[in-house]
Every structure is written in structure tokens, then in C-alpha cells.
Motif scaffolding. Structure first.
Motif, short mmCIF file in Angstrom:
data_model
loop_
_atom_site.label_atom_id
_atom_site.label_comp_id
_atom_site.label_asym_id
_atom_site.label_seq_id
_atom_site.Cartn_x
_atom_site.Cartn_y
_atom_site.Cartn_z
N GLU A 1 0.82 -1.21 0.00
CA GLU A 1 0.00 0.00 0.00
C GLU A 1 0.86 1.26 0.00
O GLU A 1 0.45 2.30 -0.51
CB GLU A 1 -0.92 0.00 1.23
N ARG A 2 2.01 1.17 0.60
CA ARG A 2 2.86 2.36 0.68
C ARG A 2 4.32 1.97 0.63
O ARG A 2 4.75 1.02 1.29
CB ARG A 2 2.57 3.12 1.98
N ARG A 3 5.07 2.68 -0.18
CA ARG A 3 6.51 2.51 -0.25
C ARG A 3 7.18 3.77 0.29
O ARG A 3 6.72 4.87 0.06
CB ARG A 3 6.98 2.28 -1.69
N GLY A 4 8.25 3.60 1.00
CA GLY A 4 8.97 4.73 1.55
C GLY A 4 10.36 4.32 1.96
O GLY A 4 10.73 3.15 1.86
N GLU A 5 11.14 5.27 2.44
CA GLU A 5 12.52 4.97 2.83
C GLU A 5 12.62 4.42 4.23
O GLU A 5 13.63 3.82 4.60
CB GLU A 5 13.37 6.25 2.73
N THR A 6 11.59 4.61 5.05
CA THR A 6 11.67 4.18 6.45
C THR A 6 10.73 3.02 6.77
O THR A 6 10.90 2.35 7.79
CB THR A 6 11.35 5.34 7.40
N ALA A 7 9.72 2.76 5.93
CA ALA A 7 8.75 1.70 6.25
C ALA A 7 8.02 1.26 4.99
O ALA A 7 8.02 1.96 3.98
CB ALA A 7 7.76 2.18 7.31
N ARG A 8 7.43 0.09 5.08
CA ARG A 8 6.52 -0.42 4.06
C ARG A 8 5.19 -0.76 4.73
O ARG A 8 5.17 -1.30 5.84
CB ARG A 8 7.06 -1.69 3.40
N MET A 9 4.12 -0.45 4.03
CA MET A 9 2.80 -0.89 4.49
C MET A 9 2.30 -1.96 3.54
O MET A 9 2.18 -1.73 2.33
CB MET A 9 1.82 0.27 4.53
N VAL A 10 2.04 -3.15 4.07
CA VAL A 10 1.52 -4.25 3.27
C VAL A 10 0.14 -4.60 3.79
O VAL A 10 -0.05 -4.81 5.00
CB VAL A 10 2.44 -5.49 3.36
N ARG A 11 -0.83 -4.63 2.90
CA ARG A 11 -2.18 -5.04 3.28
C ARG A 11 -2.38 -6.52 2.97
O ARG A 11 -2.18 -6.95 1.83
CB ARG A 11 -3.23 -4.20 2.56
N LEU A 12 -2.75 -7.26 3.98
CA LEU A 12 -3.02 -8.69 3.82
C LEU A 12 -4.52 -8.90 3.97
O LEU A 12 -5.11 -8.55 5.00
CB LEU A 12 -2.24 -9.48 4.87
N GLU A 13 -5.15 -9.46 2.94
CA GLU A 13 -6.58 -9.75 2.98
C GLU A 13 -6.80 -11.25 2.84
O GLU A 13 -6.25 -11.89 1.94
CB GLU A 13 -7.30 -9.02 1.84
#
Length: 330
Positions: free
Chosen positions: A100-112
């Protein structure tokens, strides 16, 4: 329940762009060249059955190298992956992963997840390796054993505890009988408190040594054996259980795999490069009169991300062995 997972479909997960593995048996032996998708199949089945409970383990089991570790869950530059398993009762567990989101400090992954377990979890993974996720529970009991588990402090102690909780004293006695048949000198396996830590020990007639300073072969064999005798009606996934083993211990693992299926109702998946282990498994399965629907060998291949396979039952397992020998010696 003898058969848990009937087939698995993988789309854009790890190195697999697309592929289906069907007609799965009680015991499934995955063979093939390096990079043919064997480990991806194990991980896909495990993740689909355990959901967020195994996410962090699967991300880090090949080593943590920052946020790029998250990206390697997805085929090449994809942002979404999908795994579907059909279970013995004809229900399906479907799983989708999406960045869902890419960045230099974190990733957001949505698991459904949809199926036996349905829900959504937003998994936040930080560059330092911290993982924050809401739990979705499990669709079915699944346990993956690899060399990292065998060598990680606390992992083998947990497997030992599960063995006693789920199998009781009879499971431990079965384990010890198998160990004594091949090692002779090991009398027991016990956790011993040392410097405020409970450490698993191999106990001999006149001394005991910590599990972690034993030979590589006996350590990995013990982790595999405890897993195989600990659980009932579960999916057990073993990655290259032949690592570091001499032929005697390898034969012991082959015996335990067949016994885990026959005596405890587990479905077992094994990835391996060992002709010797496959031959031992075939012989052990034949001695136990297993049918083609109970024991299968899958020769996997991966071309441009597309997973394909040739399947062999016990009745024509010799063809798979010849194929492995041809690949190994030519």
C-alpha cells in the motif's frame, strides 16, 4: 484427516509469476533444480494457512536486508501477490498481499484473507526490521522447519514443548526410540536450566551437552523429528531435511516422515535435492503399502516465472529417481 491441502495456486509471489500445483497427496516430495520454485511453494502454503502468524518469519527467514526484504515477497516489481489453497473439505483459503505504501523508512503491506479465516491486516514493516500487524489467526495448523529454526535459540525448545503438549509422553518415547536406533548413545532429550535460560540438552549416560553445540546433523535431525512427532492433523513443511545428515540419520528422517503421515494424520511437504533421501522415502512408502494418492513426487520447473511440474506416484517413482540422477550426474 489424511489430506488437508488439495491444490495451491500462486500468482506473483516470490519468483513465481503464476502456477498451480494440484492433486496433492498425503506426502508430497518437491524436487527440481535450484530456483525451480520448491521453497516458494512451501512458503505459499504456509502463509495461506497461517496468515499474519507467519508473515514476519517468512520475510526474515532468508535474512533481513532492510525494506528490500519486503519487495522480494512479490514477483519482480509487482505490488500485489495472491495465493489460494483448496482444502480437503472443498473450502478455499484465499490470500492477497498488496504493497500500500513505499517509503525509505517503512513499508505498508495489506493482507486480505477470505475463507476459513476472513479479515484484513495492515502490516507495517520498519527499516530496522520491526513488524507491527494485527493478528488474523490461522486457517489450519501449519509448521515449516528449515535450518534457521534448527539453529535459532529458543526455536527448538518451543518445538520440544509443542511435542509434549500435543503428543505427550508417547510422542517423546517415539522420538527417543528413533534416536537410539541410529545414535545409540543418546539416552534422552531434556531442557536444563543454565544461567537462567532453559536450554535443550542431549542427555547421555554420564553427561549432557547443550543442543546448540551438538553436530549440525543431529541438531537439524532433532528439529525435524520433534516436529514430525509433535503434531496431529497438521500440514508439516520440511525444507531440505537432508542437510548435514549422514545416511543413518537420513534414513531415520524418511521413516519419521512416513510415520507422521500414517500414525498422526499429518500432511507432509518435503523440498529436497537428495537422490538418497527420495530413494529412502520411496522404499519406506512401499514398505507401508502407500498408494499413488498418498505419496507423490513433483519435479518442478520455473520458466519466465511460470511454474510447471511433472508428477510421479509411488508406482512410477523410479522414473523420478532416474530423472534426478540424470540431472545430478550429467
Amino acid at each position: 484427516m489424511r489430506l488437508v491441502v488439495k491444490w495451491v495456486s500462486i500468482v506473483k509471489f516470490r519468483g513465481v509469476r503464476e502456477g498451480v500445483l494440484s492433486n496433492l497427496a498425503g506426502i508430497n516430495i518437491l524436487v527440481g533444480r535450484n530456483g525451480s520454485g520448491k521453497t516458494t511453494v512451501l512458503e505459499a502454503v504456509h502463509l495461506a494457512l497461517t496468515l499474519t502468524d507467519s508473515f514476519e518469519f517468512l520475510v526474515k527467514r532468508r535474512g533481513w536486508f532492510g525494506l528490500a526484504s519486503i519487495d522480494t515477497l512479490f514477483y519482480r516489481c509487482s505490488r500485489e501477490a495472491r495465493i489460494i489453497v483448496e482444502l480437503a473439505d472443498r473450502t478455499r483459503q484465499e490470500l492477497s498481499l498488496r504493497v500500500e505504501r513505499r517509503g525509505e523508512t517503512a513499508r505498508m503491506v495489506r493482507l486480505e484473507a477470505r475463507g476459513r479465516r476472513t479479515g484484513v491486516s495492515d502490516i507495517l514493516v520498519y527499516r530496522d526490521g520491526r513488524v507491527v500487524a494485527s493478528k488474523l489467526g490461522v486457517a489450519h495448523n501449519s509448521f515449516l522447519v528449515d535450518w534457521n529454526i534448527a539453529s535459532s535459540l529458543g526455536a527448538s525448545e518451543s518445538i520440544y514443548a509443542e511435542m509434549l503438549v500435543h503428543g505427550g509422553f508417547s510422542a517423546k518415547e517415539f522420538l527417543l526410540d528413533m534416536l537410539r536406533s541410529k545414535t545409540g548413545s543418546v539416552r534422552s532429550v531434556e531442557p536444563i536450566r543454565v544461567n537462567n535460560e532453559w536450554i535443550l540438552h542431549l542427555v547421555y549416560t554420564d553427561h549432557a551437552i547443550p543442543y546448540y553445540v551438538a553436530g549440525d546433523g543431529i541438531r537439524y535431525a532433532l528439529a525435524c523429528l520433534m516436529t514430525l512427532v509433535a503434531h496431529r492433523d497438521s500440514v508439516l513443511l520440511l525444507e531440505e531435511p537432508e542437510l548435514h545428515l549422514h545416511p543413518g540419520l537420513m534414513k531415520l528422517i524418511a521413516h519419521a516422515i512416513i510415520a507422521s503421515y500414517r500414525r498422526r494424520g499429518n500432511q507432509v511437504f518435503v523440498s529436497t535435492h537428495s537422490v538418497e533421501l527420495v530413494d529412502m522415502l520411496v522404499r519406506e512408502a512401499a514398505r507401508n503399502n502407500l498408494g499413488d494418492n498418498e505419496f507423490r513426487i513433483y519435479w518442478l520447473a520455473l520458466e519466465d516465472g511460470r511454474l510447471s511440474y511433472t508428477s510421479y506416484g509411488l508406482s512410477n517413482a523410479s522414473e523420478a529417481l532416474e530423472e534426478m540422477k540424470h540431472w545430478l550426474y550429467n
